[in-house]
Design a protein around this motif. Structure first.
Motif, PDB file in Angstrom:
ATOM      1  N   SER A 107      67.688 -35.321  37.747  1.00 14.96           N
ATOM      2  CA  SER A 107      68.009 -35.154  38.356  1.00 14.96           C
ATOM      3  C   SER A 107      67.365 -34.124  39.654  1.00 14.96           C
ATOM      4  O   SER A 107      66.440 -34.057  39.036  1.00 14.96           O
ATOM      5  N   CYS A 108      67.798 -32.748  40.777  1.00 16.50           N
ATOM      6  CA  CYS A 108      66.900 -32.567  41.267  1.00 16.50           C
ATOM      7  C   CYS A 108      66.558 -31.735  40.734  1.00 16.50           C
ATOM      8  O   CYS A 108      67.018 -31.452  40.231  1.00 16.50           O
ATOM      9  N   ARG A 109      64.693 -31.652  40.894  1.00 16.51           N
ATOM     10  CA  ARG A 109      64.293 -30.710  39.704  1.00 16.51           C
ATOM     11  C   ARG A 109      64.847 -29.225  39.972  1.00 16.51           C
ATOM     12  O   ARG A 109      64.406 -28.021  39.186  1.00 16.51           O
ATOM     13  N   LEU A 110      64.768 -28.883  40.940  1.00 14.73           N
ATOM     14  CA  LEU A 110      65.855 -27.640  41.459  1.00 14.73           C
ATOM     15  C   LEU A 110      66.818 -27.252  41.553  1.00 14.73           C
ATOM     16  O   LEU A 110      67.273 -26.114  40.832  1.00 14.73           O
ATOM     17  N   CYS A 111      68.278 -28.613  41.563  1.00 13.23           N
ATOM     18  CA  CYS A 111      68.940 -27.534  41.322  1.00 13.23           C
ATOM     19  C   CYS A 111      70.304 -28.045  40.781  1.00 13.23           C
ATOM     20  O   CYS A 111      71.004 -27.658  40.542  1.00 13.23           O
ATOM     21  N   GLY A 112      69.690 -29.550  40.362  1.00 15.25           N
ATOM     22  CA  GLY A 112      70.289 -30.335  39.136  1.00 15.25           C
ATOM     23  C   GLY A 112      71.459 -31.239  40.239  1.00 15.25           C
ATOM     24  O   GLY A 112      72.068 -32.047  38.905  1.00 15.25           O
ATOM     25  N   ARG A 113      71.617 -31.029  40.572  1.00 15.87           N
ATOM     26  CA  ARG A 113      72.136 -32.275  41.934  1.00 15.87           C
ATOM     27  C   ARG A 113      72.337 -33.662  41.148  1.00 15.87           C
ATOM     28  O   ARG A 113      71.056 -34.369  41.051  1.00 15.87           O
ATOM     29  N   ASP A 114      72.797 -34.728  40.897  1.00 18.12           N
ATOM     30  CA  ASP A 114      72.519 -36.545  40.034  1.00 18.12           C
ATOM     31  C   ASP A 114      71.913 -37.194  42.138  1.00 18.12           C
ATOM     32  O   ASP A 114      72.187 -37.205  42.784  1.00 18.12           O
ATOM     33  N   VAL A 157      63.173 -33.392  44.136  1.00 17.47           N
ATOM     34  CA  VAL A 157      63.783 -32.403  45.189  1.00 17.47           C
ATOM     35  C   VAL A 157      65.236 -33.279  45.782  1.00 17.47           C
ATOM     36  O   VAL A 157      63.749 -33.727  46.679  1.00 17.47           O
ATOM     37  N   CYS A 158      65.736 -32.360  46.769  1.00 19.27           N
ATOM     38  CA  CYS A 158      66.751 -33.186  47.207  1.00 19.27           C
ATOM     39  C   CYS A 158      66.252 -32.409  48.754  1.00 19.27           C
ATOM     40  O   CYS A 158      65.168 -30.824  48.906  1.00 19.27           O
ATOM     41  N   THR A 159      66.687 -32.956  49.838  1.00 17.56           N
ATOM     42  CA  THR A 159      66.711 -31.852  50.885  1.00 17.56           C
ATOM     43  C   THR A 159      66.804 -30.666  51.068  1.00 17.56           C
ATOM     44  O   THR A 159      66.104 -29.736  51.845  1.00 17.56           O
ATOM     45  N   ASP A 160      68.345 -30.634  50.516  1.00 16.45           N
ATOM     46  CA  ASP A 160      69.101 -28.754  50.211  1.00 16.45           C
ATOM     47  C   ASP A 160      67.584 -28.247  49.613  1.00 16.45           C
ATOM     48  O   ASP A 160      67.082 -26.230  49.971  1.00 16.45           O
ATOM     49  N   CYS A 161      67.291 -28.159  48.395  1.00 18.65           N
ATOM     50  CA  CYS A 161      66.520 -27.648  48.117  1.00 18.65           C
ATOM     51  C   CYS A 161      64.816 -27.681  48.944  1.00 18.65           C
ATOM     52  O   CYS A 161      64.168 -26.363  48.767  1.00 18.65           O
ATOM     53  N   ARG A 162      64.517 -28.711  49.434  1.00 17.05           N
ATOM     54  CA  ARG A 162      63.121 -28.234  49.868  1.00 17.05           C
ATOM     55  C   ARG A 162      63.174 -27.000  51.796  1.00 17.05           C
ATOM     56  O   ARG A 162      62.142 -26.678  51.666  1.00 17.05           O
TER      57      ARG A 162
HETATM   58 ZN   LIG Z   1      67.394 -29.504  44.615  1.00 17.56          ZN
END
Ligand SMILES: [Zn+2]
Ligand SMILES: [Zn+2]
Length: 257
Positions: free
Chosen positions: A44-51, A64-69
């Motif tokens: 899961s994303c290290r910052l927001c927890g998404r799959d 890390v997903c692009t949203d979190c970046r």
């Molecule tokens: Zn994220």
């Protein structure tokens, strides 16, 4: 026992253990439960927890997903650390949430008691594994305190719904819950403003109850909410803690959607 969603008998064998355990009943039948999509915590994303398994590789860098970046780049994180979420928002979850809202029923959260409780206790270091490791390593220093804070609803929303889902979830963890945040003013529908507008309008609807300021100083704060959507709401809430200078503000949500 009856399934909280479909009302069918859950057809599970009852033993004294299941009857007495805080981790079982009430709940969902197997058919209903299996339609929820659990987020694999190892992927899961290290910052927001998404799959991350549900995302195209090109939107992921270093777990890390692009949203979190984007949040990192915009400097919008403030003292917000990370979110952990348990389920992805799929059609079934949407349907179930709508049904429960229609019924005006708080029980949806209660159906996830076992999973939510376990996840919450793990984060705050009150699960058996952490206990065991502490014993084995002979660590006698006092454990870090972690304060559980539910995301508040505005007075109007509370009246409309009759209960705060985040509060129900927070209570499931089985540790003291601190109502340190309040929400002022009406909630304008998020969708009416785009992301940039929301970020740029400096108004923070969340306020810290000064009475808790001292308790929060230097502690870890765990915010509880039902769903992580854009992450803007949780970051705003985290910003309200800044004055109390907590060690960090993380969050746990039932759903990432
Ligand atoms: Zn994220
Ligand atoms: Zn069912």
């Amino acid at each position: 026992m009856v399934c909280l969603i479909c009302g069918q008998d859950r057809q599970e064998r009852m033993t004294f253990r299941t009857l007495l355990s805080a981790d079982s009943s009430p709940g969902f039948c197997r058919t209903c439960r299996e339609k929820f999509v659990k987020i694999p915590q190892g992927h899961s994303c290290r910052l927001c927890g998404r799959d991350l398994g549900l995302m195209d590789e090109k939107f992921i860098s270093g777990s890390v997903c692009t949203d979190c970046r984007r949040w990192e780049k915009s400097g919008g994180n403030g003292c917000f650390g990370r979110n952990i979420a348990l389920y992805s928002y799929n059609d079934w979850m949407k349907e179930v949430i709508t049904t429960f809202k229609f019924r005006g029923d708080a029980a949806l959260a209660v159906g996830f008691r076992k999973e939510f409780r376990a996840a919450g206790r793990k984060i705050i270091g009150k699960d058996w594994r952490t206990h065991w490791e502490r014993l084995r390593n002979g660590k006698h220093h006092p454990r870090e305190t972690c304060v559980i804070v539910p995301m508040p609803l505005s007075g109007n929303r509370l009246k409309e719904r009759g209960f705060n889902q985040a509060e129900v979830l927070a209570e499931l963890i089985g540790e003291p819950v601190v109502p340190a945040l309040c929400r002022i003013g009406g909630e304008r529908k998020q969708s009416k403003k785009n992301r940039r507008e929301r970020l740029e309008s400096g108004e923070n609807p969340f306020k810290l109850d000064e009475a808790f300021s001292e308790v929060l100083h230097g502690t870890k704060v765990l915010l509880i909410d039902d769903i992580y959507t854009t992450g803007a709401t949780l970051r705003r809430a985290a910003a309200a803690f800044e004055r109390a200078d907590p060690k960090c503000v993380d969050s746990l949500t039932l759903i990432h959607g």
